[in-house]
Design a protein around this motif. Sequence first.
Motif, PDB file in Angstrom:
ATOM      1  N   ALA A   1       0.829  -1.203   0.000  1.00 19.66           N
ATOM      2  CA  ALA A   1       0.000   0.000   0.000  1.00 19.66           C
ATOM      3  C   ALA A   1       0.863   1.253   0.000  1.00 19.66           C
ATOM      4  CB  ALA A   1      -0.931  -0.007   1.204  1.00 19.66           C
ATOM      5  N   GLU A   2       1.912   1.250   0.835  1.00 21.54           N
ATOM      6  CA  GLU A   2       2.819   2.386   0.933  1.00 21.54           C
ATOM      7  C   GLU A   2       4.247   1.866   1.001  1.00 21.54           C
ATOM      8  OE1 GLU A   2       1.816   5.602   3.685  1.00 21.54           O
ATOM      9  OE2 GLU A   2      -0.048   4.499   4.071  1.00 21.54           O
ATOM     10  N   LEU A   3       5.081   2.406   0.154  1.00 18.87           N
ATOM     11  CA  LEU A   3       6.453   1.912   0.060  1.00 18.87           C
ATOM     12  C   LEU A   3       7.261   2.174   1.327  1.00 18.87           C
ATOM     13  CD1 LEU A   3       8.286   0.451  -1.932  1.00 18.87           C
ATOM     14  CD2 LEU A   3       9.036   2.664  -2.767  1.00 18.87           C
ATOM     15  N   GLN A   4       7.170   3.375   1.877  1.00 19.40           N
ATOM     16  CA  GLN A   4       8.048   3.738   2.995  1.00 19.40           C
ATOM     17  C   GLN A   4       7.935   2.793   4.195  1.00 19.40           C
ATOM     18  OE1 GLN A   4      10.412   5.996   2.282  1.00 19.40           O
ATOM     19  NE2 GLN A   4      11.326   5.232   4.148  1.00 19.40           N
ATOM     20  N   PRO A   5       6.731   2.511   4.726  1.00 20.59           N
ATOM     21  CA  PRO A   5       6.663   1.588   5.867  1.00 20.59           C
ATOM     22  C   PRO A   5       7.105   0.167   5.497  1.00 20.59           C
ATOM     23  CG  PRO A   5       4.520   2.642   5.500  1.00 20.59           C
ATOM     24  CD  PRO A   5       5.449   3.116   4.432  1.00 20.59           C
TER      25      PRO A   5
ATOM     26  N   TYR B   1      10.790  -4.795   5.424  1.00 24.98           N
ATOM     27  CA  TYR B   1      11.600  -5.721   4.620  1.00 24.98           C
ATOM     28  C   TYR B   1      13.093  -5.466   4.786  1.00 24.98           C
ATOM     29  CZ  TYR B   1       7.493  -7.665   2.406  1.00 24.98           C
ATOM     30  OH  TYR B   1       6.312  -8.317   2.185  1.00 24.98           O
ATOM     31  N   GLY B   2      13.466  -4.186   4.804  1.00 18.99           N
ATOM     32  CA  GLY B   2      14.891  -3.851   4.885  1.00 18.99           C
ATOM     33  C   GLY B   2      15.500  -4.108   6.241  1.00 18.99           C
ATOM     34  N   ARG B   3      14.857  -3.598   7.287  1.00 19.70           N
ATOM     35  CA  ARG B   3      15.435  -3.697   8.629  1.00 19.70           C
ATOM     36  C   ARG B   3      14.938  -4.912   9.388  1.00 19.70           C
ATOM     37  NH1 ARG B   3      15.806   1.626  11.856  1.00 19.70           N
ATOM     38  NH2 ARG B   3      17.877   0.875  12.333  1.00 19.70           N
ATOM     39  N   THR B   4      13.615  -5.063   9.484  1.00 20.65           N
ATOM     40  CA  THR B   4      13.066  -6.144  10.302  1.00 20.65           C
ATOM     41  C   THR B   4      13.431  -7.517   9.731  1.00 20.65           C
ATOM     42  OG1 THR B   4      11.242  -4.715  10.957  1.00 20.65           O
ATOM     43  CG2 THR B   4      10.965  -7.064  11.356  1.00 20.65           C
ATOM     44  N   LEU B   5      13.252  -7.698   8.435  1.00 18.27           N
ATOM     45  CA  LEU B   5      13.613  -8.985   7.820  1.00 18.27           C
ATOM     46  C   LEU B   5      15.092  -9.078   7.476  1.00 18.27           C
ATOM     47  CD1 LEU B   5      10.603  -9.791   5.458  1.00 18.27           C
ATOM     48  CD2 LEU B   5      11.038 -10.604   7.781  1.00 18.27           C
TER      49      LEU B   5
ATOM     50  N   LEU C   1       4.303   4.047 -10.687  1.00 18.25           N
ATOM     51  CA  LEU C   1       4.962   3.046  -9.835  1.00 18.25           C
ATOM     52  C   LEU C   1       6.109   3.649  -9.041  1.00 18.25           C
ATOM     53  CD1 LEU C   1       5.285   0.111 -12.403  1.00 18.25           C
ATOM     54  CD2 LEU C   1       3.560   0.355 -10.612  1.00 18.25           C
ATOM     55  N   ARG C   2       6.221   3.187  -7.812  1.00 18.72           N
ATOM     56  CA  ARG C   2       7.420   3.392  -6.996  1.00 18.72           C
ATOM     57  C   ARG C   2       7.901   1.986  -6.661  1.00 18.72           C
ATOM     58  NH1 ARG C   2       6.173   6.507  -1.983  1.00 18.72           N
ATOM     59  NH2 ARG C   2       8.427   6.621  -1.824  1.00 18.72           N
ATOM     60  N   LEU C   3       9.144   1.699  -6.989  1.00 18.27           N
ATOM     61  CA  LEU C   3       9.692   0.351  -6.847  1.00 18.27           C
ATOM     62  C   LEU C   3      10.893   0.354  -5.918  1.00 18.27           C
ATOM     63  CD1 LEU C   3       9.741  -0.509 -10.665  1.00 18.27           C
ATOM     64  CD2 LEU C   3       7.889  -0.969  -9.036  1.00 18.27           C
ATOM     65  N   ALA C   4      11.008  -0.697  -5.137  1.00 16.36           N
ATOM     66  CA  ALA C   4      12.196  -0.898  -4.297  1.00 16.36           C
ATOM     67  C   ALA C   4      12.670  -2.324  -4.545  1.00 16.36           C
ATOM     68  CB  ALA C   4      11.861  -0.696  -2.822  1.00 16.36           C
ATOM     69  N   PHE C   5      13.932  -2.461  -4.911  1.00 17.24           N
ATOM     70  CA  PHE C   5      14.514  -3.773  -5.200  1.00 17.24           C
ATOM     71  C   PHE C   5      15.543  -4.117  -4.140  1.00 17.24           C
ATOM     72  CE2 PHE C   5      13.218  -2.025  -9.290  1.00 17.24           C
ATOM     73  CZ  PHE C   5      12.609  -3.100  -9.922  1.00 17.24           C
TER      74      PHE C   5
ATOM     75  N   ILE D   1      14.037  -9.350  -4.541  1.00 14.65           N
ATOM     76  CA  ILE D   1      12.702  -9.113  -4.005  1.00 14.65           C
ATOM     77  C   ILE D   1      12.363  -7.662  -4.314  1.00 14.65           C
ATOM     78  CG2 ILE D   1      11.283  -8.965  -1.929  1.00 14.65           C
ATOM     79  CD1 ILE D   1      12.980 -11.258  -0.781  1.00 14.65           C
ATOM     80  N   GLU D   2      11.232  -7.465  -4.977  1.00 13.49           N
ATOM     81  CA  GLU D   2      10.796  -6.141  -5.405  1.00 13.49           C
ATOM     82  C   GLU D   2       9.525  -5.761  -4.655  1.00 13.49           C
ATOM     83  OE1 GLU D   2       9.230  -4.004  -9.532  1.00 13.49           O
ATOM     84  OE2 GLU D   2       9.286  -6.186  -9.395  1.00 13.49           O
ATOM     85  N   LEU D   3       9.495  -4.559  -4.116  1.00 17.18           N
ATOM     86  CA  LEU D   3       8.277  -4.004  -3.543  1.00 17.18           C
ATOM     87  C   LEU D   3       7.693  -3.038  -4.558  1.00 17.18           C
ATOM     88  CD1 LEU D   3       9.431  -3.230   0.108  1.00 17.18           C
ATOM     89  CD2 LEU D   3       8.409  -5.340  -0.798  1.00 17.18           C
ATOM     90  N   VAL D   4       6.375  -3.089  -4.738  1.00 14.16           N
ATOM     91  CA  VAL D   4       5.704  -2.283  -5.749  1.00 14.16           C
ATOM     92  C   VAL D   4       4.599  -1.456  -5.095  1.00 14.16           C
ATOM     93  CG1 VAL D   4       4.370  -2.333  -7.893  1.00 14.16           C
ATOM     94  CG2 VAL D   4       6.110  -4.100  -7.462  1.00 14.16           C
ATOM     95  N   GLU D   5       4.735  -0.144  -5.160  1.00 10.49           N
ATOM     96  CA  GLU D   5       3.648   0.754  -4.769  1.00 10.49           C
ATOM     97  C   GLU D   5       3.075   1.306  -6.068  1.00 10.49           C
ATOM     98  OE1 GLU D   5       4.039   4.057  -1.679  1.00 10.49           O
ATOM     99  OE2 GLU D   5       3.674   5.160  -3.552  1.00 10.49           O
ATOM    100  N   ALA D   6       1.819   0.988  -6.328  1.00 15.34           N
ATOM    101  CA  ALA D   6       1.196   1.377  -7.589  1.00 15.34           C
ATOM    102  C   ALA D   6       0.083   2.388  -7.357  1.00 15.34           C
ATOM    103  CB  ALA D   6       0.638   0.139  -8.292  1.00 15.34           C
ATOM    104  N   SER D   7       0.160   3.499  -8.067  1.00 18.34           N
ATOM    105  CA  SER D   7      -0.909   4.487  -8.003  1.00 18.34           C
ATOM    106  C   SER D   7      -1.579   4.646  -9.361  1.00 18.34           C
ATOM    107  CB  SER D   7      -0.364   5.836  -7.522  1.00 18.34           C
ATOM    108  OG  SER D   7       0.606   6.318  -8.434  1.00 18.34           O
ATOM    109  N   GLY D   8      -1.025   4.014 -10.372  1.00 17.48           N
ATOM    110  CA  GLY D   8      -1.588   4.104 -11.711  1.00 17.48           C
ATOM    111  C   GLY D   8      -2.589   2.990 -11.955  1.00 17.48           C
ATOM    112  N   LYS D   9      -2.960   2.818 -13.198  1.00 17.48           N
ATOM    113  CA  LYS D   9      -3.910   1.784 -13.591  1.00 17.48           C
ATOM    114  C   LYS D   9      -3.232   0.418 -13.456  1.00 17.48           C
ATOM    115  CE  LYS D   9      -6.698   0.145 -17.400  1.00 17.48           C
ATOM    116  NZ  LYS D   9      -6.976   0.240 -18.837  1.00 17.48           N
ATOM    117  N   THR D  10      -3.752  -0.399 -12.551  1.00 22.48           N
ATOM    118  CA  THR D  10      -3.172  -1.714 -12.318  1.00 22.48           C
ATOM    119  C   THR D  10      -4.195  -2.616 -11.646  1.00 22.48           C
ATOM    120  OG1 THR D  10      -1.373  -2.938 -11.240  1.00 22.48           O
ATOM    121  CG2 THR D  10      -2.210  -1.016 -10.085  1.00 22.48           C
TER     122      THR D  10
END
Length: 136
Positions: free
Chosen positions: A13-17, A22-26, A41-45, A54-63
């Motif tokens: 839902a939101e990339l930052q949290p 994923y980065g710190r806790t896992l 899209l906002r992507l974090a790899f 492992i890619e995180l996807v925050e999508a605000s466009g048509k998807t």
Amino acid sequence: MKPVLDHIGIAVAELQPALEFYGRTLGLGQPVIRLVPELGLRLAFFDNPAGPIIELVEASGKTELRPGDVVVALEVEDLDAAIAEYRARGLRVYDQPPTANLPLRRGWITKAGGHGNVIELCPKGEVAAFVRGAGS
């Protein structure tokens, strides 16, 4: 060549949290962030040379992606041949052209065709090169 796992995408839902979790806790470390405004899209790899990205996807466009959805990205030797083969097997496969900020051509099988999961077809080595800076 049979397709092999290239990477896993996880819709959030939101990339930052999600980065904190994923980065710190896992313990996946520091991600490579890529913004793709033309696709909403906002992507974090999280790169792992010993295993799949492992890619995180925050999508605000048509998807059709919703938080919690998983994208199974398969690496294929020849994208055109893979798209043609899957279409010949009766699947609806979309051909996604490169964009300014995501210079990767990919194939897509939607949730309806992928039994509830999105399947992404990726040319061999191109996602890793993009994440590591060689494809941008």
